[in-house]
Motif scaffolding. Sequence first.
Motif: not given
Length: 211
Positions: A26-50
């Motif tokens: 849930g690394k990406t989800s934690l970031m998205q929730q903190f920065v944008n206040g959003k959560f996506s139910h669809q899992y998409k693997a991070t490629i490299g780094a973002d």
Amino acid sequence: IQNRTIMSSKKKTLLKVIILGDSGVGKTSLMQQFVNGKFSHQYKATIGADFLTKELTIDDKSVTMQLWDTAGQERFQSLGIAFYRGADCCVLVYDVTNQKSFENISLWKDEFLIQANVKNPENFPFVIIGNKVDVDDSKKVISTKKAQQFANNLGNLPLFQTSAKEAVNIDQAFDVIARNALQQEENDEFNDEFNDAINIQLDSENNSCAC
């Protein structure tokens, strides 16, 4: 001089925070929730780094928090070196329903210290996050007590139990992350200035006439 002082005090500080952990914790989800206040139910693997950025004010100081989300897949770990360098704080994330992700926390910590080449590894700020606390208790395999003991053994690291899905404990966790990162950044600035002062003094001593 007075104008320069005012300008420098208003200059924003950039805080680089690296978020590490196995894929799917849930690394990406934690970031998205903190920065944008959003959560996506669809899992998409991070490629490299973002990375995402968020403007914050900590004790009247304006900071820009840069959150780096590196891929958890082992095949992407070699990409790490450039991303880890210059980090002010590292967040280690595990999934409370995944025993392996919890066991790998210490490996991620060691990996970071090797790749980031930090000056004082024993004083570098780490924060541990146990994510997905919103799931049914029957699915949780890592108790808070066990996680707390583990965090203490790693050097009394801050521990937060979060849910990126339900936005539980997100702001509290990132407040501590930001404060620890800011402290690290200020320590680095002080050490750099201190070393510069020593180097200048040494140069002047070396250049002095011995006749």
